[in-house]
Design a protein around this motif. Sequence first.
Motif, PDB file in Angstrom:
ATOM      1  N   ARG A 189      58.488   7.305  64.654  1.00 38.70           N
ATOM      2  CA  ARG A 189      58.321   5.974  65.110  1.00 38.70           C
ATOM      3  C   ARG A 189      57.832   5.955  66.615  1.00 38.70           C
ATOM      4  O   ARG A 189      57.002   5.320  67.034  1.00 38.70           O
TER       5      ARG A 189
ATOM      6  N   ALA B 232      66.261  11.020  58.918  1.00 37.85           N
ATOM      7  CA  ALA B 232      66.274   9.980  59.745  1.00 37.85           C
ATOM      8  C   ALA B 232      65.878  10.399  61.214  1.00 37.85           C
ATOM      9  O   ALA B 232      65.146   9.620  61.698  1.00 37.85           O
TER      10      ALA B 232
ATOM     11  N   GLU C  57      56.576   5.603  53.240  1.00 41.90           N
ATOM     12  CA  GLU C  57      56.485   4.327  53.509  1.00 41.90           C
ATOM     13  C   GLU C  57      56.634   3.965  54.960  1.00 41.90           C
ATOM     14  O   GLU C  57      55.887   3.242  55.488  1.00 41.90           O
ATOM     15  N   LYS C  58      57.657   4.755  55.486  1.00 44.78           N
ATOM     16  CA  LYS C  58      57.732   4.482  57.022  1.00 44.78           C
ATOM     17  C   LYS C  58      56.615   5.217  57.628  1.00 44.78           C
ATOM     18  O   LYS C  58      56.064   4.321  58.701  1.00 44.78           O
TER      19      LYS C  58
ATOM     20  N   GLU D  89      68.662   1.327  64.276  1.00 44.75           N
ATOM     21  CA  GLU D  89      67.684   1.051  63.075  1.00 44.75           C
ATOM     22  C   GLU D  89      67.690   2.410  62.504  1.00 44.75           C
ATOM     23  O   GLU D  89      67.871   2.405  61.141  1.00 44.75           O
ATOM     24  N   VAL D  90      67.643   3.647  63.071  1.00 44.17           N
ATOM     25  CA  VAL D  90      67.394   4.813  62.311  1.00 44.17           C
ATOM     26  C   VAL D  90      68.805   5.019  61.515  1.00 44.17           C
ATOM     27  O   VAL D  90      68.692   5.633  60.571  1.00 44.17           O
TER      28      VAL D  90
ATOM     29  N   LEU E  81      60.633   6.623  50.542  1.00 39.86           N
ATOM     30  CA  LEU E  81      61.079   5.743  52.155  1.00 39.86           C
ATOM     31  C   LEU E  81      60.299   6.486  53.165  1.00 39.86           C
ATOM     32  O   LEU E  81      59.760   5.832  54.063  1.00 39.86           O
ATOM     33  N   VAL E  82      60.275   7.946  52.989  1.00 39.29           N
ATOM     34  CA  VAL E  82      59.644   8.606  54.201  1.00 39.29           C
ATOM     35  C   VAL E  82      58.045   8.087  54.406  1.00 39.29           C
ATOM     36  O   VAL E  82      57.481   7.911  55.452  1.00 39.29           O
TER      37      VAL E  82
ATOM     38  N   TRP F 238      68.408   3.649  58.526  1.00 37.32           N
ATOM     39  CA  TRP F 238      67.488   4.480  57.371  1.00 37.32           C
ATOM     40  C   TRP F 238      68.642   5.549  57.116  1.00 37.32           C
ATOM     41  O   TRP F 238      68.519   5.993  55.757  1.00 37.32           O
TER      42      TRP F 238
ATOM     43  N   LEU G 188      62.103  10.837  61.474  1.00 36.60           N
ATOM     44  CA  LEU G 188      61.544   9.590  61.310  1.00 36.60           C
ATOM     45  C   LEU G 188      61.536   8.850  62.608  1.00 36.60           C
ATOM     46  O   LEU G 188      60.680   8.104  62.870  1.00 36.60           O
TER      47      LEU G 188
ATOM     48  N   GLY H  28      53.614   2.846  57.739  1.00 33.99           N
ATOM     49  CA  GLY H  28      54.020   1.742  58.517  1.00 33.99           C
ATOM     50  C   GLY H  28      53.981   2.047  59.963  1.00 33.99           C
ATOM     51  O   GLY H  28      53.721   1.260  60.888  1.00 33.99           O
ATOM     52  N   PHE H  29      54.042   3.177  60.368  1.00 36.26           N
ATOM     53  CA  PHE H  29      54.272   3.453  61.791  1.00 36.26           C
ATOM     54  C   PHE H  29      52.821   3.755  62.405  1.00 36.26           C
ATOM     55  O   PHE H  29      52.418   3.865  63.546  1.00 36.26           O
TER      56      PHE H  29
END
Length: 384
Positions: free
Chosen positions: A117, A110, A40-41, A13-14, A37-38, A17, A113, A44-45
């Motif tokens: 996560r 990535a 948002e992620k 998944e990473v 994107l960063v 991204w 991120l 979301g985490f």
Amino acid sequence: MSDTSRIEALAGEVAGWRREIHRNPGTGFDVGPTAALVAEKLRGFGFDEVVEGVGRSGVVGVLRGRRDGSRAVGLRADMDALPIHEQTNLGHASRVPGKMHACGHDGHTAMLLGAARYLAETRDFAGTAVFVFQPAEEISQGANAMIADGLFARFPVDAIYGLHSLPGLPVGHFATRPGAVMASVDRFEIRVEARGAHAAMPHQGVDAVYVASQIVVALQSIVSRNLDPLEPAVVTVGAIQAGDAFNVLPDSARLLGTARCLSPAARDTIEARLAAVAEGVARLNGAEARVTYDRISAATVNHAAEAAIAAQVAGSVAGEGNSEAAMPPLMIGEDFASFLHERPGAFAFIGNGDTAGLHHPGYDFDDRAIPAGIRYWVGLVEAA
């Protein structure tokens, strides 16, 4: 201790991204799609804080562990790309003409991120982890912009760490060192003012091309004769611009170059000698040289204690013999140096294998390094 199988399962998944970031590069501070994107992620985490627009377009995320402790660790990834036309022909190649991730920043972002996560799901650490996603590293302005915007006042950390892809180092291997790990980066411009003439009558003028050529040769004496032979340094002229006709001696020339070294004393010597050499050679030949010297970023100097922590974590991730704790310094530069002037920390490299070099139009980050990179970041946070 991080759950290796869990991180391995997350790696695919990473990588997705990473490839999305690669398709949509932005340069300098113009990193809108990646920063969005960063942010948002991270939200979301379930991050405790996510702040956008730090240092114009940087993103900072704050995550608090479930164990007792007050230590705060900063983890930094750079988000910007380069003004290079990609030549990889990959399915995830840049969609933006003239811009590409040719330095691995897509992979850096990535991997961080991915660690975000994992750590948001486990929170199996003490204190606070501060995730710093920086713009404008390639133009050596992003770190200072974030610092000027109150990065460390708003998000205090006891130490900060950086990680960079390195072609030539086996995939997933690590390398770092205490002390200077990368060079200072300076830019110089030399303008030669001479006197034009017909190419068949050179005695009636002063040849700017000849003078510029003599300056290029003479500048090499700075490293070979003005610095300690054991002091690493580079003085390179990368461009000469003069004239546009085969039968005319131009009346001016322009030289552009860079100087790199590891110590402040060597930096001072190079700057002083460069002006003296260029002006002296020009004067000797009846011309004039005007020198502009700009200090772009300082040498990246790892703090000993943090370099030891980075080496220990890297060794536990990569395994015996796959991590170097005393690598030779590199003459490339990094504005992470500015963070290390403000807080203790260390910068390390993760291998990208036998690939095109950094800043090459054929470069691509090797996704096989992602699990090791995530485990490294997680290890630094859990070690605190």
